[in-house]
Design an enzyme around this catalytic site. Structure first.
Site, mmCIF file in Angstrom:
data_model
loop_
_atom_site.group_PDB
_atom_site.id
_atom_site.type_symbol
_atom_site.label_atom_id
_atom_site.label_comp_id
_atom_site.label_asym_id
_atom_site.label_seq_id
_atom_site.Cartn_x
_atom_site.Cartn_y
_atom_site.Cartn_z
ATOM 1 N N LYS A 184 -6.396 18.698 65.847
ATOM 2 C CA LYS A 184 -5.221 19.255 65.169
ATOM 3 C C LYS A 184 -5.456 20.560 64.437
ATOM 4 C CE LYS A 184 -1.664 17.004 64.435
ATOM 5 N NZ LYS A 184 -0.349 17.355 64.939
ATOM 6 N N GLU B 271 4.929 24.490 56.175
ATOM 7 C CA GLU B 271 5.736 23.312 55.807
ATOM 8 C C GLU B 271 5.889 23.228 54.293
ATOM 9 O OE1 GLU B 271 4.348 20.571 59.592
ATOM 10 O OE2 GLU B 271 3.172 20.583 57.772
#
Ligand code: ARG
Length: 486
Positions: A277, A284
């Site tokens: 990842k 965000e």
């Protein structure tokens, strides 16, 4: 210190509840400088003697260097600073500092001094980010990429066009804040608790010493309204909303599915469990923090809407919302600026997608308009072409002559000619021919960039001039303090 009318001290737990001392660290320095200007004005108007003002100013100079965050039984920074001045100079002298003012005009003053500085910092950070965007745009005036409406592919565009759209929104944020500065930069000092004073003070003198362009004249208005504070936080909330939308674009474009851009590792987060990842946590969090800033604005407006005229302690709760909003906006601008400066742009992928699918549909329809067809007929013909291509799972340029002929009757337009038009249109030609003002066309990109560059220069000069005016006033005040301390 203020409790002569009351028999008992504030309950310990309650002190924690009512005290703003921890939030007040953000305005401590403004409170000291404001107190110095006030004391000098009292001296100039024969309310303090030369010896008294010397002692008070020297004490305030010492307090500047002290750590005021230590636990204290004061309810706020104003009480703490006055207590310290009295401790250092004795009640006979220090007890005179609070003559002809109140904590109500004092806190309003501190807040305005803090906000005007914050506006200058936020405005500078906005210009830094706009500059980064424009520099990046300059490198991508010919980088084709799809434009979206409803997040569905819409028209062929350029990456530069997106970046300039961000710059323009941020420049409007700048302009809003720049205008608000004019309303913030008035001094409420000397308004007293609510109705002024019978003592011979000079409000214009303290305003001038502190670099304000004038005073908030009506003493009720000066002490009890916070509309300019709401205006400031409102603009910050709009700025954050703009940053949040920019963040969302980057989140989408950095997905494996899009892979138009790649965030630098410095601005990405890993997963605790999935080794592959690379998450856009910072973007965000920009969305998440924006929600909190919007919450701050709502908190301020809700605080104000039911208040009777005149100071109410509710107003104390506005301060942390302001401080949080400023801190968040400054950090968001600094972080997003660095993210854009280090962004990897996948030009090839952008160009490839811009040249695929049905993005040229409107360009083809406009080519037919140039051949004399009504736009509605052109729209219908190209709609048919897209339908046919979609059924065969091919792009418009892959349609055969007979497939083209199926989409248009010979009465409407010659199929062969239409085929030629289709094959002559691609991302490159589309961007060359797009010439309307502000469009995605390449020539427009260059013009837009040049204009933004000169705007950045002009706006930077304006902010530098403004900041210098405040600094000059504060420096003059400092040198006045030094002279009086001798
Ligand atoms: N701590 C207060 C505030 O931040 C200062 C003003 C208090 N005034 C008063 N009359 N209790 O708003």
């Amino acid at each position: 210190m203020y409790r002569s009318r009351l028999e008992k001290n504030l309950d310990k737990h309650t002190l924690d509840y009512v005290s703003s001392i921890s939030d007040d660290s953000e305005i401590a320095l403004y409170d000291i400088i404001g107190s110095q200007a006030h004391s000098i004005m009292l001296y100039e108007n024969n309310i303090l003697s030369r010896a008294e003002v010397k002692k008070i100013l020297s004490a305030l100079e010492k307090i500047k260097k002290e750590n005021l965050s230590a636990k204290s039984s004061a309810e706020d920074i104003h009480e703490l600073i006055e207590t310290l001045v009295i401790k250092k100079t004795g009640l006979e002298v220090g007890g005179k500092m609070h003559t002809a003012r109140s904590r109500n005009d004092q806190v309003a003053l501190d807040l305005r001094m803090k906000i005007r500085d914050d506006i200058n910092v936020v405005c500078t950070c906005i210009l830094d980010m706009v500059e980064t965007l424009v520099v990046l745009a300059e490198k991508h005036t010919a980088t084709a990429m799809p434009l979206y409406t409803h997040l569905q592919q819409a028209q062929i565009g350029t990456f530069s066009h997106f970046l300039i759209s961000y710059s323009d929104a941020l420049l409007r944020d700048f302009e809003r804040l720049y205008d608000t500065f004019g309303r913030v930069n008035h001094s409420p000092l000397g308004a007293g608790p609510v109705g002024g004073t019978s003592l011979p003070i000079n409000r214009n003198s303290t305003a001038k010493m502190l670099g304000f362009s004038g005073i908030v004249e009506n003493s009720i208005d000066a002490t009890s309204n916070r509309d300019v504070v709401a205006e400031y936080v409102g603009h910050i909330a709009i700025l954050m909303t703009n940053l949040s939308r920019i963040a969302e674009d980057l989140v989408i474009w950095s997905t494996s599915e899009f892979s138009f851009v790649e965030l630098s590792d410095q601005f990405s987060s890993p997963s605790s469990v999935m080794p592959q990842k690379k998450n856009p946590d910072i973007l965000e969090l920009t969305r998440g923090k924006t929600a909190r800033v919007i919450g701050s604005l709502v908190a301020i407006l809700s605080n104000l809407k039911g208040l009777a005229s005149g100071y109410g302690r509710d107003l104390q709760e506005i301060k942390p919302s302001v401080f949080f909003s400023s801190r968040t906006a400054i950090s968001a601008l600094v972080v997003l600026n660095s993210m854009f400066a280090t962004l990897k742009v996948n030009k090839q992928k952008m160009n490839q997608i811009a040249d695929s699918g049905y993005l040229a549909a409107l360009d083809i329809a406009e080519a037919l308009v140039k051949e004399g067809l009504p736009f509605r007929s052109a729209h219908k013909i190209v709609g048919n072409l897209v339908h046919t291509a979609h059924e065969s799972k091919i792009s418009l340029s892959e349609l055969t002559t007979s497939e083209v002929a199926k989409s248009v009757s010979s009465k409407e337009f010659d199929a062969k000619k239409l085929g030629k038009i289709i094959s002559s249109i691609n991302a490159e030609s589309s961007l060359k021919n797009r010439s309307s003002l502000g469009s995605a066309g390449i020539s427009e990109q260059k013009r837009l960039i040049t204009k933004r560059k000169s705007k950045i220069k002009q706006y930077r000069n304006n902010i530098t001039r403004r900041s210098a005016q405040i600094s000059l006033a504060i420096e003059r005040l400092s040198s006045n303090v030094r002279t009086l301390c001798r």
